[in-house]
Design a protein around this motif. Structure first.
Motif, mmCIF file in Angstrom:
data_model
loop_
_atom_site.group_PDB
_atom_site.id
_atom_site.type_symbol
_atom_site.label_atom_id
_atom_site.label_comp_id
_atom_site.label_asym_id
_atom_site.label_seq_id
_atom_site.Cartn_x
_atom_site.Cartn_y
_atom_site.Cartn_z
ATOM 1 N N SER A 67 9.584 -19.669 -11.004
ATOM 2 C CA SER A 67 8.958 -19.271 -9.740
ATOM 3 C C SER A 67 8.615 -17.788 -9.804
ATOM 4 O O SER A 67 9.497 -16.942 -9.980
ATOM 5 N N ILE A 68 7.319 -17.476 -9.686
ATOM 6 C CA ILE A 68 6.884 -16.076 -9.718
ATOM 7 C C ILE A 68 7.065 -15.476 -8.338
ATOM 8 O O ILE A 68 6.471 -15.932 -7.359
ATOM 9 N N THR A 69 7.892 -14.448 -8.263
ATOM 10 C CA THR A 69 8.174 -13.811 -6.975
ATOM 11 C C THR A 69 7.478 -12.465 -6.814
ATOM 12 O O THR A 69 7.324 -11.989 -5.691
ATOM 13 N N LYS A 70 7.020 -11.882 -7.923
ATOM 14 C CA LYS A 70 6.400 -10.556 -7.829
ATOM 15 C C LYS A 70 5.463 -10.342 -9.002
ATOM 16 O O LYS A 70 5.681 -10.880 -10.091
ATOM 17 N N VAL A 71 4.392 -9.569 -8.768
ATOM 18 C CA VAL A 71 3.501 -9.168 -9.842
ATOM 19 C C VAL A 71 3.115 -7.713 -9.627
ATOM 20 O O VAL A 71 2.895 -7.266 -8.501
ATOM 21 N N SER A 72 3.060 -6.965 -10.734
ATOM 22 C CA SER A 72 2.688 -5.550 -10.671
ATOM 23 C C SER A 72 1.534 -5.290 -11.639
ATOM 24 O O SER A 72 1.518 -5.806 -12.765
ATOM 25 N N PHE A 73 0.559 -4.502 -11.167
ATOM 26 C CA PHE A 73 -0.579 -4.130 -12.007
ATOM 27 C C PHE A 73 -0.542 -2.642 -12.357
ATOM 28 O O PHE A 73 -1.555 -2.069 -12.751
ATOM 29 N N GLU A 74 0.575 -2.037 -12.238
ATOM 30 C CA GLU A 74 0.686 -0.610 -12.524
ATOM 31 C C GLU A 74 0.699 -0.370 -14.032
ATOM 32 O O GLU A 74 1.096 -1.229 -14.823
ATOM 33 N N ASN A 99 0.864 -1.179 0.000
ATOM 34 C CA ASN A 99 0.000 0.000 0.000
ATOM 35 C C ASN A 99 0.900 1.229 0.000
ATOM 36 O O ASN A 99 1.452 1.617 1.038
ATOM 37 N N LYS A 100 1.061 1.842 -1.167
ATOM 38 C CA LYS A 100 2.012 2.948 -1.284
ATOM 39 C C LYS A 100 1.558 4.201 -0.547
ATOM 40 O O LYS A 100 2.390 5.052 -0.203
ATOM 41 N N ASP A 101 0.239 4.322 -0.289
ATOM 42 C CA ASP A 101 -0.258 5.506 0.409
ATOM 43 C C ASP A 101 0.237 5.570 1.850
ATOM 44 O O ASP A 101 0.437 6.665 2.397
ATOM 45 N N VAL A 102 0.416 4.420 2.470
ATOM 46 C CA VAL A 102 0.872 4.400 3.867
ATOM 47 C C VAL A 102 2.226 3.691 4.003
ATOM 48 O O VAL A 102 2.737 3.545 5.122
ATOM 49 N N GLN A 129 3.687 -17.503 -1.659
ATOM 50 C CA GLN A 129 3.344 -16.088 -1.537
ATOM 51 C C GLN A 129 4.062 -15.252 -2.602
ATOM 52 O O GLN A 129 5.201 -15.530 -2.983
ATOM 53 N N VAL A 130 3.344 -14.227 -3.067
ATOM 54 C CA VAL A 130 3.862 -13.363 -4.126
ATOM 55 C C VAL A 130 3.693 -11.906 -3.697
ATOM 56 O O VAL A 130 2.639 -11.532 -3.164
ATOM 57 N N PHE A 131 4.723 -11.094 -3.943
ATOM 58 C CA PHE A 131 4.605 -9.658 -3.693
ATOM 59 C C PHE A 131 3.735 -9.030 -4.786
ATOM 60 O O PHE A 131 3.891 -9.342 -5.973
ATOM 61 N N VAL A 132 2.814 -8.165 -4.369
ATOM 62 C CA VAL A 132 1.883 -7.545 -5.305
ATOM 63 C C VAL A 132 1.983 -6.026 -5.194
ATOM 64 O O VAL A 132 1.932 -5.473 -4.087
ATOM 65 N N TYR A 133 2.087 -5.388 -6.356
ATOM 66 C CA TYR A 133 2.139 -3.925 -6.417
ATOM 67 C C TYR A 133 1.049 -3.436 -7.371
ATOM 68 O O TYR A 133 0.730 -4.091 -8.360
ATOM 69 N N GLY A 134 0.482 -2.285 -7.038
ATOM 70 C CA GLY A 134 -0.549 -1.715 -7.900
ATOM 71 C C GLY A 134 -1.959 -1.916 -7.386
ATOM 72 O O GLY A 134 -2.926 -1.529 -8.046
ATOM 73 N N ILE A 135 -2.110 -2.523 -6.197
ATOM 74 C CA ILE A 135 -3.428 -2.641 -5.570
ATOM 75 C C ILE A 135 -3.814 -1.292 -4.953
ATOM 76 O O ILE A 135 -2.996 -0.656 -4.291
ATOM 77 N N VAL A 136 -5.048 -0.872 -5.169
ATOM 78 C CA VAL A 136 -5.527 0.402 -4.623
ATOM 79 C C VAL A 136 -6.364 0.120 -3.373
ATOM 80 O O VAL A 136 -7.450 -0.460 -3.459
ATOM 81 N N PHE A 137 -5.837 0.519 -2.235
ATOM 82 C CA PHE A 137 -6.569 0.342 -0.972
ATOM 83 C C PHE A 137 -7.464 1.562 -0.734
ATOM 84 O O PHE A 137 -7.060 2.700 -0.991
ATOM 85 N N SER A 138 -8.663 1.318 -0.233
ATOM 86 C CA SER A 138 -9.535 2.436 0.092
ATOM 87 C C SER A 138 -8.974 3.186 1.301
ATOM 88 O O SER A 138 -8.223 2.629 2.110
ATOM 89 N N GLU A 139 -9.345 4.449 1.442
ATOM 90 C CA GLU A 139 -8.784 5.282 2.502
ATOM 91 C C GLU A 139 -9.175 4.785 3.891
ATOM 92 O O GLU A 139 -8.385 4.881 4.833
ATOM 93 N N ASP A 140 -10.383 4.266 4.031
ATOM 94 C CA ASP A 140 -10.879 3.860 5.341
ATOM 95 C C ASP A 140 -10.967 2.340 5.480
ATOM 96 O O ASP A 140 -11.787 1.827 6.238
#
Length: 285
Positions: A222-229, A150-153, A178-189
């Protein structure tokens, strides 16, 4: 003269018959009255017995209800949880609508089902009452598959296959799956236990399709990371080789093509394979 005499004889006979009939009717009436008087005490005795039995049953029912709902022997003393080492019985009590040292039956009537929605790792559960004072909860746990950033926090969170946020985490893998995931948008609350939005969930589903197909063709990858950016899906193999996908259409053909490229450049190559182009390319770093 004979007719008059015969008539008198006939009248006399009829009178004798009527008199005999009246005596018989009177006898039958007296007999019925006598039988009625004899049967009345029996009815009274039967009714009295029914009243006593009914009173006894009502009193017994009241005694059972009082015992069940008010006797301290039915106060909840212990909650056992089966199927997980992550939570204890005390955590189940504190996170649910259960209360120790309160009557089990009263809590059932007041609360209905046990609510464990505040425990994010519990996927499903069932429970049974072990009378007089115990409840056993059997659970199926959620499995954390993704370590999402979560890049916002500037924090990482564990997410399961259905997209539920399980807990805050360190950026460390606890299993090979387990895989590291980037590009997920978390809601503020958002809160732990919430589900990610449907758009990001569909991205994870697409990634899972790619992962499963790739595993069938290239077992050593072996997939170690995925990005949706940037509206793309970029997977990282063995922390070295990036592969760019636009979507999961024609996946079998795309993965077969990718397999040929990887065989040519090597699974341990450092660079990027771009599968979004008509003629995929490899760029080394």
């Amino acid at each position: 003269m004979k007719k008059v005499q015969n008539s008198r004889t006939s009248i006399k006979k009829n009178s004798i018959k009527d008199s005999s009939k009246n005596k018989q009717d009177s006898f039958n009436y007296d007999k019925k009255r006598h039988e009625s008087k004899l049967s009345t005490p029996k009815r009274k005795n039967k009714n009295s017995f029914s009243i006593v039995v009914t009173f006894f049953l009502v009193a017994l029912l009241i005694a059972i209800v009082i015992t069940v709902f008010f006797h301290p022997v039915f106060n909840l003393k212990d909650v056992e949880i089966v199927g997980t080492n992550r939570y204890t019985g005390d955590q189940v009590v504190s996170s649910s609508n259960l209360k120790l040292n309160e009557n089990i039956f009263v809590q059932v009537l007041k609360n209905g089902n046990i609510d464990l929605s505040k425990l994010p790792y519990i996927k499903s559960y069932k429970y049974e009452y072990k009378l007089p004072d115990k409840i056993v909860v059997s659970v199926i746990e959620r499995t954390p598959l993704y370590i999402a950033y979560n890049k916002d926090v500037n924090k990482y969170y564990l997410i399961d296959g259905e997209g539920y946020i399980l807990e805050e985490s360190k950026p460390e893998k606890t299993s090979e799956e387990q895989v590291f995931v980037y590009g997920i948008v978390f809601s503020e609350d958002f809160d732990v236990g919430d589900k990610i939005n449907d758009i990001d969930k569909s991205k994870l589903d697409m990634f899972l399709n790619i992962k499963n197909e790739l595993k069938n063709v290239i077992a050593s990858a072996s997939i170690t990371k995925v990005s949706f950016e940037n509206a793309l899906t970029i997977i990282t193999l063995n922390d070295k080789l990036n592969v760019v996908f636009s979507d999961d259409k024609n996946l079998k053909y795309v993965i077969a093509f990718l397999s040929e490229i990887i065989n040519n450049v090597g699974i341990d190559s450092i660079g990027t394979i771009d599968m979004t182009k008509k003629n995929p390319t490899f760029s080394a770093y």
